[in-house]
Design an enzyme around this catalytic site. Structure first.
Site, PDB file in Angstrom:
ATOM      1  N   ARG A  39      60.822  27.789  -0.362  1.00 11.53           N
ATOM      2  CA  ARG A  39      60.332  27.131   0.845  1.00 11.53           C
ATOM      3  C   ARG A  39      60.869  25.722   1.025  1.00 11.53           C
ATOM      4  NH1 ARG A  39      56.579  30.699  -0.953  1.00 11.53           N
ATOM      5  NH2 ARG A  39      55.668  32.033   0.661  1.00 11.53           N
ATOM      6  N   HIS A  42      63.484  31.256   2.017  1.00 10.63           N
ATOM      7  CA  HIS A  42      64.587  32.115   1.570  1.00 10.63           C
ATOM      8  C   HIS A  42      65.743  32.195   2.565  1.00 10.63           C
ATOM      9  CE1 HIS A  42      62.431  33.225  -1.895  1.00 10.63           C
ATOM     10  NE2 HIS A  42      61.749  34.248  -1.413  1.00 10.63           N
ATOM     11  N   HIS A  80      66.542  38.276  -5.966  1.00  9.56           N
ATOM     12  CA  HIS A  80      65.154  38.600  -5.595  1.00  9.56           C
ATOM     13  C   HIS A  80      64.805  40.067  -5.866  1.00  9.56           C
ATOM     14  CE1 HIS A  80      61.331  38.315  -3.565  1.00  9.56           C
ATOM     15  NE2 HIS A  80      61.590  37.104  -3.072  1.00  9.56           N
ATOM     16  N   SER A  81      65.127  40.567  -7.056  1.00 10.01           N
ATOM     17  CA  SER A  81      64.726  41.932  -7.396  1.00 10.01           C
ATOM     18  C   SER A  81      63.244  41.981  -7.745  1.00 10.01           C
ATOM     19  CB  SER A  81      65.548  42.451  -8.576  1.00 10.01           C
ATOM     20  OG  SER A  81      66.861  42.755  -8.179  1.00 10.01           O
ATOM     21  N   ASP A 108      52.368  33.344  -7.084  1.00 11.57           N
ATOM     22  CA  ASP A 108      53.570  33.046  -6.314  1.00 11.57           C
ATOM     23  C   ASP A 108      53.894  31.598  -6.676  1.00 11.57           C
ATOM     24  OD1 ASP A 108      55.732  33.076  -4.643  1.00 11.57           O
ATOM     25  OD2 ASP A 108      54.601  33.461  -2.797  1.00 11.57           O
ATOM     26  N   GLN A 162      60.423  31.328 -10.224  1.00 13.02           N
ATOM     27  CA  GLN A 162      59.310  31.720  -9.372  1.00 13.02           C
ATOM     28  C   GLN A 162      58.762  33.049  -9.880  1.00 13.02           C
ATOM     29  OE1 GLN A 162      58.463  29.652  -6.863  1.00 13.02           O
ATOM     30  NE2 GLN A 162      56.865  30.783  -5.804  1.00 13.02           N
ATOM     31  N   GLU A 205      62.326  34.923 -10.217  1.00 17.71           N
ATOM     32  CA  GLU A 205      63.459  34.350  -9.493  1.00 17.71           C
ATOM     33  C   GLU A 205      63.811  32.991 -10.091  1.00 17.71           C
ATOM     34  OE1 GLU A 205      62.138  34.426  -5.256  1.00 17.71           O
ATOM     35  OE2 GLU A 205      60.525  35.594  -6.189  1.00 17.71           O
TER      36      GLU A 205
END
Length: 401
Positions: free
Chosen positions: A98, A123, A220-221, A296, A339, A367
């Site tokens: 963000r 993103h 971002h898997s 998150d 993340q 991430e």
């Protein structure tokens, strides 16, 4: 261990009608590019990648009994990836995570981005989904010249070696000056490689041309070591090698603090079942304003006194274990943050591979990254890349069972 039949190296081809610009978003010309699906295989370990969004579409490996399963969430067709906002398997950028109020100031100049997460940018950005049409088994995708992140563009396949001792694929994207609102052109490469037995390496680098620019790429898997669609990950144990994290406000924007995890539900320094903590932390608000529970959270990876985002040595970030399948994932990387996301916003109507419903907590993400909103927090490790510098982001996933 069971071995699946070999797949074609090129599993699918898509004709993509794309609007691209060499000089800016308003001066677009149309051209046709091709999107394919490419396999990397090393014994019974295989990975499929598409050059749409540099997406990892599948990671297949055995469990403790030799049974093969795909352990990343995703879709069956390219069209589903094109029309999704879940970022399944994508490489996101130019700046992952963000940016508060979709703006930042660099070298005294203010830059304004497209808000796609309330008033904030998340993103990279996507203004609207492309138009998709299937004709005789090929997908024609018409994209506009508007705002789009790296997960919503076609990457060029530079090299692809599908088999052998260290199969790999290298993808390239040229981001033009002003794309997404960011300054300066950027040349970006990512290589996915099966670099050892059940080892997947990811090498990202980016070079700025002409102007300084923020760069923060993330893979971002969504991981479910029991197999995509096999249920939730609440029984997985997670260990993060991080003594600090960056607290956030209600919009998941960092407050600027880098706080110790000790004595908080965010302390995952010892192996901890996800389900033991997931309802103790808040992961944002739903569209109706209801609290969503789950992680998150950006963690500051333990790394001594080195705070330069581009000079970190490769170090252990996380270990995830799934007791039912016996599979484990150990992640190493060179970035200052990671993340940890527990799929809080996945819902039962998100249908994935084989039509399976993934559901809330159906996977987790790790991430590695620069800190969120670093462009607006001078005390965070810098994500600015200046002309002549090279951004380097290394990740190594080590699987065992």
């Amino acid at each position: 261990m069971a071995r699946p039949a070999p797949l074609l190296l090129l599993l699918a081809a898509v004709c993509l009608v794309a609007a691209a610009s060499a000089g800016g978003a308003d001066a677009a010309e149309r051209k046709t590019t091709t999107v394919g699906v490419y396999e990397l295989r090393k014994g019974d370990f295989s990975v499929r990648v598409t050059n749409w969004g540099a997406v990892i579409m599948s990671v297949v490996l055995p469990d403790s009994r030799g049974k093969l399963a795909d352990v990343v969430l995703g879709y069956d067709t390219i069209a589903e990836y094109v029309n999704s906002s879940t970022y399944f398997g994508a490489l996101v950028g130019r700046v992952a995570n963000r940016i508060a109020k979709a703006r930042f100031v660099l070298d005294g100049k203010a830059y304004h981005l497209y808000p796609n997460d309330g008033k904030n940018t998340l993103h990279g950005i996507l203004e609207k989904f492309p138009e998709v049409q299937e004709i005789h088994g090929a997908w024609f995708i018409s994209t506009n010249s508007g705002h789009r992140g790296f997960s919503n563009v076609t990457w060029t396949v530079k090299e692809h070696v599908g088999g052998g001792d260290a199969p790999y694929i290298t993808l390239y994207y040229h981001s033009f000056d002003g794309e997404q609102g960011f300054p300066g052109a950027l040349d970006v490469y990512v290589t996915y490689q099966l670099s050892g037995p059940y080892v997947l390496s990811v090498h990202m680098n980016a070079t700025a041309a002409g102007k300084a620019t923020p760069v923060n790429l993330a893979q971002h898997s969504y991981w479910n070591l029991g197999g995509a669609g096999s249920g939730d990950i609440l029984g997985n144990t997670v260990q993060l090698f991080a003594s600090r994290y960056t607290p956030v406000d209600a919009e998941l924007i960092p407050t600027g603090q880098v706080a110790p995890v000790a004595g908080t539900p965010y302390d995952l320094r010892a192996p901890t079942p996800v389900g033991a903590r997931v309802h103790l932390v808040t992961g944002g608000l739903s569209k109706t304003g209801a609290t969503i529970y789950g992680f998150d959270t950006n963690y500051a990876v333990d790394c001594g006194d080195d705070v330069d985002a581009h000079a970190h040595a490769l170090r252990r970030v996380a270990v995830v274990r799934d007791g039912k399948s016996g599979r484990s994932l150990e992640l190493w990387a060179n970035q200052p943050g990671v993340q940890f996301y527990t799929g809080n916003f996945l819902t039962a109507d998100v249908k994935g591979k084989g039509g399976k419903a993934y559901g809330q907590y159906g996977a987790l993400c790790l991430e590695t990254q620069g800190f969120p909103d670093a462009v607006n927090h001078p005390n965070f490790p810098s994500v600015i890349v200046r002309p002549g510098q090279v951004y380097k982001h290394e990740m190594v996933y080590k699987f065992s069972f």
